[in-house]
Design a protein around this motif. Structure first.
Motif, mmCIF file in Angstrom:
data_model
loop_
_atom_site.group_PDB
_atom_site.id
_atom_site.type_symbol
_atom_site.label_atom_id
_atom_site.label_comp_id
_atom_site.label_asym_id
_atom_site.label_seq_id
_atom_site.Cartn_x
_atom_site.Cartn_y
_atom_site.Cartn_z
ATOM 1 N N UNK A 1 -92.301 -27.071 49.908
ATOM 2 C CA UNK A 1 -92.808 -27.727 51.119
ATOM 3 C C UNK A 1 -94.166 -28.375 50.856
ATOM 4 N N UNK A 2 -95.072 -27.632 50.239
ATOM 5 C CA UNK A 2 -96.413 -28.175 50.001
ATOM 6 C C UNK A 2 -96.407 -29.285 48.948
ATOM 7 N N UNK A 3 -95.599 -29.139 47.921
ATOM 8 C CA UNK A 3 -95.514 -30.190 46.897
ATOM 9 C C UNK A 3 -94.949 -31.473 47.493
ATOM 10 N N UNK A 4 -93.870 -31.353 48.265
ATOM 11 C CA UNK A 4 -93.284 -32.550 48.874
ATOM 12 C C UNK A 4 -94.247 -33.190 49.868
ATOM 13 N N UNK A 5 -94.936 -32.389 50.653
ATOM 14 C CA UNK A 5 -95.912 -32.936 51.601
ATOM 15 C C UNK A 5 -97.012 -33.694 50.853
ATOM 16 N N UNK A 6 -97.493 -33.116 49.764
ATOM 17 C CA UNK A 6 -98.525 -33.787 48.968
ATOM 18 C C UNK A 6 -98.021 -35.111 48.398
ATOM 19 N N UNK A 7 -96.798 -35.114 47.891
ATOM 20 C CA UNK A 7 -96.232 -36.356 47.349
ATOM 21 C C UNK A 7 -96.076 -37.415 48.443
ATOM 22 N N UNK A 8 -95.670 -37.001 49.642
ATOM 23 C CA UNK A 8 -95.542 -37.958 50.744
ATOM 24 C C UNK A 8 -96.900 -38.543 51.115
ATOM 25 N N UNK A 9 -97.933 -37.715 51.153
ATOM 26 C CA UNK A 9 -99.274 -38.209 51.478
ATOM 27 C C UNK A 9 -99.735 -39.186 50.407
ATOM 28 N N UNK A 10 -99.572 -38.819 49.161
ATOM 29 C CA UNK A 10 -100.042 -39.670 48.052
ATOM 30 C C UNK A 10 -99.321 -41.010 47.984
ATOM 31 N N UNK A 11 -97.994 -40.971 48.118
ATOM 32 C CA UNK A 11 -97.224 -42.200 47.925
ATOM 33 C C UNK A 11 -97.047 -43.025 49.197
ATOM 34 N N UNK A 12 -97.066 -42.386 50.347
ATOM 35 C CA UNK A 12 -96.949 -43.146 51.602
ATOM 36 C C UNK A 12 -98.313 -43.438 52.195
ATOM 37 N N UNK B 1 -100.178 -41.782 54.130
ATOM 38 C CA UNK B 1 -100.133 -41.590 55.571
ATOM 39 C C UNK B 1 -100.888 -40.361 56.023
ATOM 40 N N UNK B 2 -100.611 -40.000 57.217
ATOM 41 C CA UNK B 2 -101.225 -38.862 57.880
ATOM 42 C C UNK B 2 -100.765 -37.556 57.212
ATOM 43 N N UNK B 3 -101.689 -36.731 56.734
ATOM 44 C CA UNK B 3 -101.300 -35.468 56.103
ATOM 45 C C UNK B 3 -100.532 -34.537 57.051
ATOM 46 N N UNK B 4 -100.890 -34.542 58.325
ATOM 47 C CA UNK B 4 -100.167 -33.682 59.271
ATOM 48 C C UNK B 4 -98.712 -34.113 59.427
ATOM 49 N N UNK B 5 -98.465 -35.409 59.414
ATOM 50 C CA UNK B 5 -97.102 -35.916 59.476
ATOM 51 C C UNK B 5 -96.328 -35.430 58.246
ATOM 52 N N UNK B 6 -96.941 -35.538 57.086
ATOM 53 C CA UNK B 6 -96.288 -35.124 55.840
ATOM 54 C C UNK B 6 -95.982 -33.633 55.851
ATOM 55 N N UNK B 7 -96.945 -32.832 56.276
ATOM 56 C CA UNK B 7 -96.747 -31.384 56.313
ATOM 57 C C UNK B 7 -95.638 -31.030 57.301
ATOM 58 N N UNK B 8 -95.668 -31.640 58.481
ATOM 59 C CA UNK B 8 -94.651 -31.362 59.495
ATOM 60 C C UNK B 8 -93.258 -31.782 59.022
ATOM 61 N N UNK B 9 -93.130 -33.005 58.509
ATOM 62 C CA UNK B 9 -91.807 -33.488 58.097
ATOM 63 C C UNK B 9 -91.260 -32.711 56.906
ATOM 64 N N UNK B 10 -92.117 -32.402 55.948
ATOM 65 C CA UNK B 10 -91.659 -31.615 54.795
ATOM 66 C C UNK B 10 -91.241 -30.214 55.243
ATOM 67 N N UNK B 11 -91.996 -29.621 56.156
ATOM 68 C CA UNK B 11 -91.649 -28.289 56.662
ATOM 69 C C UNK B 11 -90.331 -28.325 57.427
ATOM 70 N N UNK B 12 -90.175 -29.305 58.301
ATOM 71 C CA UNK B 12 -88.947 -29.423 59.086
ATOM 72 C C UNK B 12 -87.734 -29.653 58.188
ATOM 73 N N UNK B 13 -87.858 -30.582 57.256
ATOM 74 C CA UNK B 13 -86.743 -30.896 56.353
ATOM 75 C C UNK B 13 -86.368 -29.687 55.510
ATOM 76 N N UNK B 14 -87.360 -29.009 54.945
ATOM 77 C CA UNK B 14 -87.069 -27.859 54.093
ATOM 78 C C UNK B 14 -86.569 -26.664 54.884
#
Length: 128
Positions: free
Chosen positions: A73-84, A86-99
């Motif tokens: 969850x944390x690795x995917x959220x970090x990758x989403x923040x870095x590559x998109x 975007x908003x870190x909270x969005x990345x953390x929420x979406x990665x958590x929900x998806x996983x």
């Protein structure tokens, strides 16, 4: 040779998590190709990593799942923040929900179709 269970889990993970990431980022990422590419890279990386280190994680299955999924969850959220970018909270929420959805559906699928079927696999894993 690639393990058949790995491929089943990978395809299931991608099918479960892709719609969540797509709907969460489609308005914020300019290119659909970029969104799909980053999603695939993140998932191939974390899925491969998880299956590679699975056997060296603690013996208790639920502790293993919880720890491994938290790391994914944390690795995917970090990758989403870095590559998109975007908003870190969005990345953390979406990665958590998806996983979370992926884990729950994976456990249910294993419960239904795994060795013994009908829940025998899950019950033996949690010690009942």
């Amino acid at each position: 040779m690639i393990n058949e269970l790995y491929l089943i889990a990978l395809v299931a993970t991608l099918c479960i998590e892709a719609p969540i990431v797509w709907f969460g980022y489609r308005k914020y990422v300019g290119s659909a190709a970029r969104l799909v590419s980053v999603f695939l890279v993140a998932n191939f990386f974390t899925h491969g990593l998880l299956w590679t280190v699975w056997d060296v994680l603690p013996d208790n299955y639920m502790v293993r799942v919880a720890g491994a999924e938290a790391a994914v969850w944390l690795i995917e959220a970090e990758l989403y923040v870095r590559f998109f970018r975007g908003d870190p909270l969005r990345a953390v929420f979406l990665a958590a929900l998806a996983n979370a959805l992926s884990v729950v559906l994976g456990l249910v699928g294993w419960w239904l179709a795994g060795p013994g079927g009908g829940g025998a696999a899950i019950m033996s894993l949690v010690g009942s």
